[in-house]
Write a protein that holds these residues in place. Sequence first.
Motif, PDB file in Angstrom:
ATOM      1  N   LYS A  78       0.877  -1.279   0.069  1.00  0.00           N
ATOM      2  CA  LYS A  78      -0.130  -0.098  -0.171  1.00  0.00           C
ATOM      3  C   LYS A  78       0.930   1.054  -0.071  1.00  0.00           C
ATOM      4  N   ILE A  80       1.946   4.984   1.099  1.00  0.00           N
ATOM      5  CA  ILE A  80       1.521   5.827   2.450  1.00  0.00           C
ATOM      6  C   ILE A  80       0.365   6.997   2.170  1.00  0.00           C
ATOM      7  N   PRO A  81      -0.713   6.871   2.923  1.00  0.00           N
ATOM      8  CA  PRO A  81      -1.780   7.825   2.451  1.00  0.00           C
ATOM      9  C   PRO A  81      -1.507   9.309   2.318  1.00  0.00           C
ATOM     10  N   ARG A  82      -0.639   9.730   3.007  1.00  0.00           N
ATOM     11  CA  ARG A  82      -0.273  10.975   2.877  1.00  0.00           C
ATOM     12  C   ARG A  82       1.221  11.465   2.745  1.00  0.00           C
ATOM     13  N   ASP A 101      -3.984  15.223  10.263  1.00  0.00           N
ATOM     14  CA  ASP A 101      -5.260  15.086  10.912  1.00  0.00           C
ATOM     15  C   ASP A 101      -5.446  15.611  12.446  1.00  0.00           C
ATOM     16  N   ALA A 140       3.489   1.564  12.947  1.00  0.00           N
ATOM     17  CA  ALA A 140       2.606   1.650  11.709  1.00  0.00           C
ATOM     18  C   ALA A 140       2.888   0.639  10.419  1.00  0.00           C
ATOM     19  N   GLU A 143       4.467   1.983   7.166  1.00  0.00           N
ATOM     20  CA  GLU A 143       5.444   2.792   7.380  1.00  0.00           C
ATOM     21  C   GLU A 143       6.855   2.139   7.668  1.00  0.00           C
ATOM     22  N   ARG A 272      -6.781   7.564   3.716  1.00  0.00           N
ATOM     23  CA  ARG A 272      -6.686   6.849   5.153  1.00  0.00           C
ATOM     24  C   ARG A 272      -8.106   6.420   5.443  1.00  0.00           C
ATOM     25  N   THR A 273      -8.156   5.315   5.243  1.00  0.00           N
ATOM     26  CA  THR A 273      -9.592   4.637   5.479  1.00  0.00           C
ATOM     27  C   THR A 273      -9.652   4.190   7.100  1.00  0.00           C
ATOM     28  N   ARG A 274     -11.111   4.298   7.218  1.00  0.00           N
ATOM     29  CA  ARG A 274     -11.467   3.749   8.895  1.00  0.00           C
ATOM     30  C   ARG A 274     -12.108   2.332   8.611  1.00  0.00           C
ATOM     31  N   ASP A 282      -9.989  10.163   1.845  1.00  0.00           N
ATOM     32  CA  ASP A 282      -9.163  10.538   2.934  1.00  0.00           C
ATOM     33  C   ASP A 282     -10.084  11.807   3.720  1.00  0.00           C
ATOM     34  N   ASN A 315      -1.546  15.584   0.292  1.00  0.00           N
ATOM     35  CA  ASN A 315      -1.223  14.299  -0.395  1.00  0.00           C
ATOM     36  C   ASN A 315      -0.381  14.549  -1.648  1.00  0.00           C
TER      37      ASN A 315
END
Length: 417
Positions: A78, A80-82, A101, A140, A143, A272-274, A282, A315
Amino acid sequence: MPKPLTLEQFHPSDPQKARIGQLLFYDKILSGNKNISCGTCHHHDHGGGDGLSLGIGEGGIGVGPKRSAGTGEDRIRKRIPRNAPAFWNIGHKSIHTIFHDGRLSVSDIYGNGFNSPAEEWLPQGLDNITAAQALFPLTAQFEMAGNPKENQVAGAVHDRIDAAWPIIAKRVRVIPEYARLFEAAFDEVQTSKDINIVHIGNALGAFINAEWQSMDSPFDTYLASQTPLPQAAQRGMELFYGKANCAACHSGPLFTDQNFHALALPAFGPGRTRRFDPMARDVGRMGESDALEDAYRFRTPPLRNVALTAPYGHNGAFPTLKSMIEHHANPIASKAKWTRDMADLPSAPWLSAIDYVIQSDTREMARQNAALDIKPVALTNSEVADLETFLHSLTGKSGNARPMGRPSTVPSGLPVD
């Protein structure tokens, strides 16, 4: 106009602890698979960032814009989302909120000094918010920790976040050179067995706070002595604090209100999913607060040395200061002309199906476009250029020559990126 920065405004950093932190910052021993360090994505050669829109974490190869997504079974699972934020002046005592966030903030809610993803399991004794934030990339998955079943750290994280920290601490304390350094720097460390994750966090924090301190830019000289900026930068400063209204959010000596704002940036990446919201999106601050009014809002980034830390946005959607300024001036028009080649995403064909999938969700795009906290401002090309010149005046004279720098070797013997 802000008041000048002074040394007294920053958390003090003990030189011995900072030296340990420098080594740990670039030592891959802190990662689950021993293949990535903090410095891999926050590198000295790239202004404390990685030069990519979305980071390539555990499993990647190389450093900076040339970093690849890896190969074979070790390749990344994956993005990194940001965007990887730089650490400039993070040690300023006014900093109370960190991450795009704001999921880490100074607070007594859990009795350990911080409101964080670790909640009550974050240990007590961390010196400041920088020391606290240094611990989270270690746990993480994408990460630094790695994937479940690959190593003890990743496996422990899936039990509970604090189960991983003793494993990491043991890796460090069994290395004789680290044991010697910690015993010399920390009064409470009598033997290597006393070294724990708090000491590691505080050492990393001491290094980050000292290393990324910056207050020697032309703008600082202007504040201290009223030495005029070059004409274009002077015009840009007047726009910044006037017509362009940049200082409404980029305020104070660090150029951030530490608040959250929606800018309608182009959306891409895994999001950045929950757990209950598996869309590749995101939602920004709402992911932390669960408050609908916080949807798509992100923390205002500080601007000192901003010219060294491209690309821009939470992003990394915009590759240049010019393009980011133009987006602030007219977000909807900027978003309409944005193209995918503006994002710096190292090739990962196995992830390409989701890189831009969110853009096909018309309802989600409408929601993001509607969440906009900045009003358009009509700027000429020359005014955009003047603003860009002013932002360059925030670059410290020693911006690319940090006091400690990157070590050539680390006590673990692992390679240094």
